[in-house]
Design a protein around this motif. Sequence first.
Motif, mmCIF file in Angstrom:
data_model
loop_
_atom_site.group_PDB
_atom_site.id
_atom_site.type_symbol
_atom_site.label_atom_id
_atom_site.label_comp_id
_atom_site.label_asym_id
_atom_site.label_seq_id
_atom_site.Cartn_x
_atom_site.Cartn_y
_atom_site.Cartn_z
ATOM 1 N N ALA A 491 -44.674 -58.807 22.029
ATOM 2 C CA ALA A 491 -43.481 -58.970 21.181
ATOM 3 C C ALA A 491 -42.247 -58.984 22.060
ATOM 4 C CB ALA A 491 -43.398 -57.833 20.169
ATOM 5 N N LYS A 492 -41.130 -59.392 21.461
ATOM 6 C CA LYS A 492 -39.872 -59.433 22.216
ATOM 7 C C LYS A 492 -38.818 -58.560 21.529
ATOM 8 C CE LYS A 492 -40.364 -64.017 24.310
ATOM 9 N NZ LYS A 492 -40.760 -63.478 25.633
ATOM 10 N N ARG A 493 -38.032 -57.903 22.373
ATOM 11 C CA ARG A 493 -36.983 -57.046 21.803
ATOM 12 C C ARG A 493 -35.776 -57.870 21.345
ATOM 13 N NH1 ARG A 493 -37.964 -51.820 22.549
ATOM 14 N NH2 ARG A 493 -39.150 -51.188 24.414
ATOM 15 N N GLU A 494 -35.108 -57.353 20.353
ATOM 16 C CA GLU A 494 -33.796 -57.866 19.957
ATOM 17 C C GLU A 494 -32.853 -57.697 21.148
ATOM 18 O OE1 GLU A 494 -32.257 -59.105 16.882
ATOM 19 O OE2 GLU A 494 -30.737 -59.391 18.438
ATOM 20 N N THR A 495 -32.070 -58.737 21.449
ATOM 21 C CA THR A 495 -31.191 -58.632 22.615
ATOM 22 C C THR A 495 -29.707 -58.517 22.262
ATOM 23 O OG1 THR A 495 -31.122 -61.023 22.810
ATOM 24 C CG2 THR A 495 -32.767 -59.858 24.143
ATOM 25 N N ASP A 496 -29.388 -58.608 20.975
ATOM 26 C CA ASP A 496 -28.009 -58.318 20.590
ATOM 27 C C ASP A 496 -27.765 -56.815 20.693
ATOM 28 O OD1 ASP A 496 -27.456 -60.925 20.103
ATOM 29 O OD2 ASP A 496 -27.358 -60.763 17.920
ATOM 30 N N THR A 497 -26.503 -56.456 20.922
ATOM 31 C CA THR A 497 -26.152 -55.041 20.943
ATOM 32 C C THR A 497 -25.285 -54.719 19.725
ATOM 33 O OG1 THR A 497 -24.332 -55.643 22.414
ATOM 34 C CG2 THR A 497 -26.300 -54.706 23.427
ATOM 35 N N LEU A 498 -25.109 -53.435 19.478
ATOM 36 C CA LEU A 498 -24.345 -53.010 18.306
ATOM 37 C C LEU A 498 -22.844 -53.139 18.553
ATOM 38 C CD1 LEU A 498 -26.215 -49.760 17.239
ATOM 39 C CD2 LEU A 498 -25.914 -51.803 15.833
ATOM 40 N N ASP A 499 -22.144 -53.550 17.513
ATOM 41 C CA ASP A 499 -20.683 -53.497 17.494
ATOM 42 C C ASP A 499 -20.238 -52.097 17.934
ATOM 43 O OD1 ASP A 499 -17.993 -53.653 16.891
ATOM 44 O OD2 ASP A 499 -18.272 -53.955 14.736
ATOM 45 N N THR A 500 -19.247 -52.046 18.818
ATOM 46 C CA THR A 500 -18.850 -50.728 19.338
ATOM 47 C C THR A 500 -18.128 -49.872 18.285
ATOM 48 O OG1 THR A 500 -16.790 -51.622 20.226
ATOM 49 C CG2 THR A 500 -18.675 -51.547 21.704
ATOM 50 N N PHE A 501 -17.767 -50.488 17.175
ATOM 51 C CA PHE A 501 -17.188 -49.666 16.098
ATOM 52 C C PHE A 501 -18.233 -48.744 15.465
ATOM 53 C CE2 PHE A 501 -13.601 -52.644 16.146
ATOM 54 C CZ PHE A 501 -12.560 -51.749 16.009
ATOM 55 N N VAL A 502 -19.520 -49.017 15.752
ATOM 56 C CA VAL A 502 -20.558 -48.127 15.226
ATOM 57 C C VAL A 502 -20.475 -46.764 15.908
ATOM 58 C CG1 VAL A 502 -23.027 -47.812 14.862
ATOM 59 C CG2 VAL A 502 -22.036 -50.099 14.679
ATOM 60 N N GLU A 503 -20.230 -46.774 17.223
ATOM 61 C CA GLU A 503 -20.143 -45.498 17.943
ATOM 62 C C GLU A 503 -19.023 -44.615 17.389
ATOM 63 O OE1 GLU A 503 -20.412 -48.333 20.737
ATOM 64 O OE2 GLU A 503 -22.318 -48.065 19.748
ATOM 65 N N SER A 504 -17.882 -45.252 17.113
ATOM 66 C CA SER A 504 -16.741 -44.446 16.666
ATOM 67 C C SER A 504 -16.833 -44.100 15.183
ATOM 68 C CB SER A 504 -15.432 -45.182 16.957
ATOM 69 O OG SER A 504 -15.462 -46.487 16.419
ATOM 70 N N SER A 505 -17.919 -44.500 14.544
ATOM 71 C CA SER A 505 -18.061 -44.213 13.125
ATOM 72 C C SER A 505 -18.681 -42.845 12.851
ATOM 73 C CB SER A 505 -18.925 -45.280 12.439
ATOM 74 O OG SER A 505 -18.237 -46.513 12.424
ATOM 75 N N TRP A 506 -19.130 -42.193 13.910
ATOM 76 C CA TRP A 506 -19.751 -40.871 13.654
ATOM 77 C C TRP A 506 -19.525 -39.866 14.780
ATOM 78 C CZ3 TRP A 506 -24.115 -39.112 16.526
ATOM 79 C CH2 TRP A 506 -24.614 -40.043 17.478
ATOM 80 N N TYR A 507 -18.730 -40.225 15.794
ATOM 81 C CA TYR A 507 -18.539 -39.331 16.937
ATOM 82 C C TYR A 507 -17.937 -37.995 16.538
ATOM 83 C CZ TYR A 507 -13.441 -40.167 17.145
ATOM 84 O OH TYR A 507 -12.102 -40.202 16.878
ATOM 85 N N PHE A 508 -17.105 -38.033 15.479
ATOM 86 C CA PHE A 508 -16.429 -36.816 15.046
ATOM 87 C C PHE A 508 -17.409 -35.790 14.481
ATOM 88 C CE2 PHE A 508 -16.957 -38.761 10.935
ATOM 89 C CZ PHE A 508 -16.757 -40.118 11.194
ATOM 90 N N ILE A 509 -18.574 -36.261 14.046
ATOM 91 C CA ILE A 509 -19.586 -35.296 13.572
ATOM 92 C C ILE A 509 -20.383 -34.771 14.763
ATOM 93 C CG2 ILE A 509 -21.372 -34.861 11.847
ATOM 94 C CD1 ILE A 509 -20.551 -37.430 10.447
ATOM 95 N N ARG A 510 -20.620 -35.628 15.723
ATOM 96 C CA ARG A 510 -21.365 -35.232 16.911
ATOM 97 C C ARG A 510 -20.632 -34.126 17.686
ATOM 98 N NH1 ARG A 510 -26.488 -34.914 19.125
ATOM 99 N NH2 ARG A 510 -26.345 -35.023 21.394
ATOM 100 N N TYR A 511 -19.305 -34.144 17.632
ATOM 101 C CA TYR A 511 -18.527 -33.112 18.330
ATOM 102 C C TYR A 511 -18.875 -31.697 17.855
ATOM 103 C CZ TYR A 511 -15.014 -36.111 20.681
ATOM 104 O OH TYR A 511 -14.362 -36.986 21.496
ATOM 105 N N CYS A 512 -19.381 -31.590 16.630
ATOM 106 C CA CYS A 512 -19.704 -30.258 16.102
ATOM 107 C C CYS A 512 -20.856 -29.620 16.886
ATOM 108 C CB CYS A 512 -20.077 -30.345 14.623
ATOM 109 S SG CYS A 512 -18.740 -30.970 13.594
ATOM 110 N N SER A 513 -21.767 -30.451 17.376
ATOM 111 C CA SER A 513 -22.895 -29.941 18.168
ATOM 112 C C SER A 513 -23.247 -31.014 19.193
ATOM 113 C CB SER A 513 -24.086 -29.630 17.270
ATOM 114 O OG SER A 513 -24.406 -30.762 16.465
ATOM 115 N N PRO A 514 -22.381 -31.217 20.175
ATOM 116 C CA PRO A 514 -22.483 -32.392 21.051
ATOM 117 C C PRO A 514 -23.707 -32.405 21.952
ATOM 118 C CG PRO A 514 -20.811 -30.880 21.848
ATOM 119 C CD PRO A 514 -21.237 -30.363 20.518
ATOM 120 N N ASN A 515 -24.300 -31.251 22.164
ATOM 121 C CA ASN A 515 -25.434 -31.213 23.092
ATOM 122 C C ASN A 515 -26.761 -30.971 22.398
ATOM 123 O OD1 ASN A 515 -23.669 -31.523 25.403
ATOM 124 N ND2 ASN A 515 -22.991 -29.442 24.914
ATOM 125 N N HIS A 516 -26.748 -31.085 21.091
ATOM 126 C CA HIS A 516 -27.970 -30.859 20.324
ATOM 127 C C HIS A 516 -29.020 -31.889 20.734
ATOM 128 C CE1 HIS A 516 -29.711 -28.543 17.169
ATOM 129 N NE2 HIS A 516 -30.065 -29.601 16.463
#
Length: 827
Positions: A491-516
């Motif tokens: 099989a072949k992998r998808e080669t598109d990457t995610l819009d970078t707005f996806v990262e900033s859509s949840w980073y504020f929750i990750r800050y609560c436990s950033p190393n989990h």
Amino acid sequence: MSTDYNPGSIESKWQKRWDEINLFKVDADRSKPKYYLLEMFPYPSGRIHMGHVRNYTIGDVVARYKRMKGFNVLHPMGWDAFGMPAENAAIASKIHPKKWTYENIEYMENQLKKLGFSYDWSREFATCAPEYYRWEQLFFIEMFEKGLVYKDRTFLNWCDQCKTVLANEQVEGGMCWRCGSQVFLKEHDQWFFRITRYAEKLLDNIETLRQGWPERVLSMQRNWIGRSTGTLIRFQIEDTSNDIEVFTTRPDTLFGATFMSLAPEHPLSKTLSRGTAQEDAVQRFVTKTLQVDTLTRTSDLYEKEGVFTGKYCINPVTGTRMPIYIANFVLYDYGTGAVMAVPSHDQRDFEFARKYDLPIIVVIQPEGETLDGETLQCAYEGEGLLVNSDKFNGMPNVKAIDEVTSYLNEIDRGSATVNFRLRDWGISRQRYWGAPIPMVHCEKCGTVPVKKEDLPIVLPEDIEISGTGISPIAQSDSFVNTTCPVCGGKAKRETDTLDTFVESSWYFIRYCSPNHKDRPFDKSEVDYWMPVDQYIGGIEHAILHLLYARFFTMVLRDLGYIDLEEPFANLLTQGMVIKDGAKMSKSKGNVVDPEKLIGTYGADATRLFCLFAAPPEKDMDWSDKGIEGSYRFLGRLWRLVSDSKDHLLAADTSGSEPPESMHSLKRKLHQTIRKVTDDIDKRFRFNTAIAAMMELVNDLYRARESASSEDFGVIREAVNTLIIMLSPFVPHIAEELWALMGNKEMLLNTAWPEYDPQWCEQIETTVAVQINGKLRATITVAKDEGQAEVERMAMSESNVKRFLEEASIKRIIYVPNKIINIIAVPL
RNA sequence: GCGAGAGUGGCGGAAUUGGUAGACGCGCUGGAUUUAGGAUCCAGUGGGCUUUCCCGUGGGGGUUCGAGUCCCUUCUCUCGCACCA
């Protein structure tokens, strides 16, 4: 001791000390009220700019203030680290995006530290780390399982400069939000997030945000979501069993629909004309239109044109044949991409009908007029009574909207519906420096998600970035070639990457436990810290990031990760930093470099001026003279303490009644505490808070002039309190002076001062004396003095007497402690 | 066109509930200190008229004892959306 204010040495000294004792580190503590303060994290572009300085300084004042008020304050910082500039740098100078990004992060982190911001650096992360984006890939798969992710081949915004597609939100005025170049519609295979499933909720929840968000942002989001109620109507294509579906808000005009308009991108545009004499003309028209960029196509000057497809559809209520046209002004993106044309009551359709000689039938008559399709000068879009509409004749058109719709329901030709302007979020990008989309294409099993235990799908690093527009990952055989997670075959992998707005859509929750490690979040941490109590950032994200983040938070709730729907309780959108009337930019040569400012004036003066020059939500004019004023104030503050150090340290503050001579200073102190506290806490007006403290400093200089040694008790108290209040604004000099005054505790661990209401009261007030509303004198009276006495004093003023000599008093209005207005008429 | 916001000294801005318009800062002026400059400290600084006064918050009108603030009207600017069927 040197008596000169030397920000350089003071600032590095305290930054080092704060770091050594982990002053800014914070952990969940349920015994204390929490406060989550967040500023929009930066893209690591290379250097901090003044916009960052302003944004983060505003945040730091609030964070430090809240901490001193006894809150357990979460104040994190990190990096929105995926994005195109890293790739462009790689193309330009052959540096790997990863190296470029991490070097920038290191440099910028250093710059932020030099500004003395109170971040808990132990929570820092970069979104380009697999430890971060692996969870995003997990969300993607879980969203796929819930039908919130799908793939579609459709027309999408294409930026030729960035060589990638863009979501609708990312096209600004027909141009790419990132590089400003032209955008075209282009057909593409794309991954989408089904944000439209949340359209209603995103809109409804706006009501709950009204307390804490600027109205401007909310109305922009409301607008963007664009809910409108109307009717879906199906028109049968003549001699077939196929329908064309249209959305209209004006079903009342259905009897006047004389032709049909389709967007050039509409799927039927290709097929309808096949085999007719019009086939070639249609092909040419569609091809021509698709080559026009979005800006031109949406401009006022773009000529409305169309082409007949050679086919007809049937008006479901009149049975008349309606020629089907392709029209360049019909938006593919809105409604169904097809419009029933009512030339008598829609201006665009009217112009189109005149141009191509199509019938115009009036179906709404305004009161007291008789319109005629033959002689009509322009479309009539107002209200009236229906005509030429069979059994609906004579009905007010507003009523007919519902009546026609229910009739369509009866004959199974249409129904009431709600349409949104919001489209699904196109999230695939044909670029390298982003999170891989965790999907696999198998010939046997189709497109399937990778196994969750195989996450993260790590972005390959052994690639070459050429800038040709073909995704570099596609060239990495070791990445692309894989086995199917379902059948185990090739099989072949998808080669598109995610819009970078996806990262900033949840980073504020990750800050609560950033190393989990085991899950994206530690739920108990999220429960404690979320929502963000105060979010601060630029207005440019009013729709983009803020809408995506709201959507993502709702999705994460529905996936069971968190319990809340809205991530940001309060939002502050700070204004831009302007110089010489224009936004700072390299091309204009008006860029101010924060690092130079820190070198010349220090971080404290830089921070102070950012706060003092304008209220936070307004644009701020940068002034080279202005920062000198801020620097001068800090020098003045420094001398206030250092020049009188011996007197201050010798003074007794042991709470005895202050000497009479210091009462006014003591009152000023308490009034200042009240003012500064309110300005920070209730109003977010740092410029006036600073002005109040400048006034106090001016008063302290005056008081010091003639002060006896007993007087220094109050001065010492005032100086200490002033230093505490200044510390959120200018933390380094405050810390140094605090120590100089013999205090041992760090300022951040010192309680914010309370004001004594009794000392805020003036014992004397100035009352303005007006005659007929014009100021004639001012008198000083005891606070809350009775009207009789104030009248007596007012009347004895010589200027008042003069004006009343030839007049008789009609009435006297007395507002205690403020004004007395004597109404008099000439004799 | 629709939506939001804003118009106050030479400049950035203040006036929080309808009650002394211009806080605070920049700039400017004068004074002190200094050999001088710089720095600092003190004072003044909306406009007019030789000064107990008049005018003044984009313009016009209104409500009120009193309006930067409330209402109507109009102009200008900024931002966002804009062929939305």
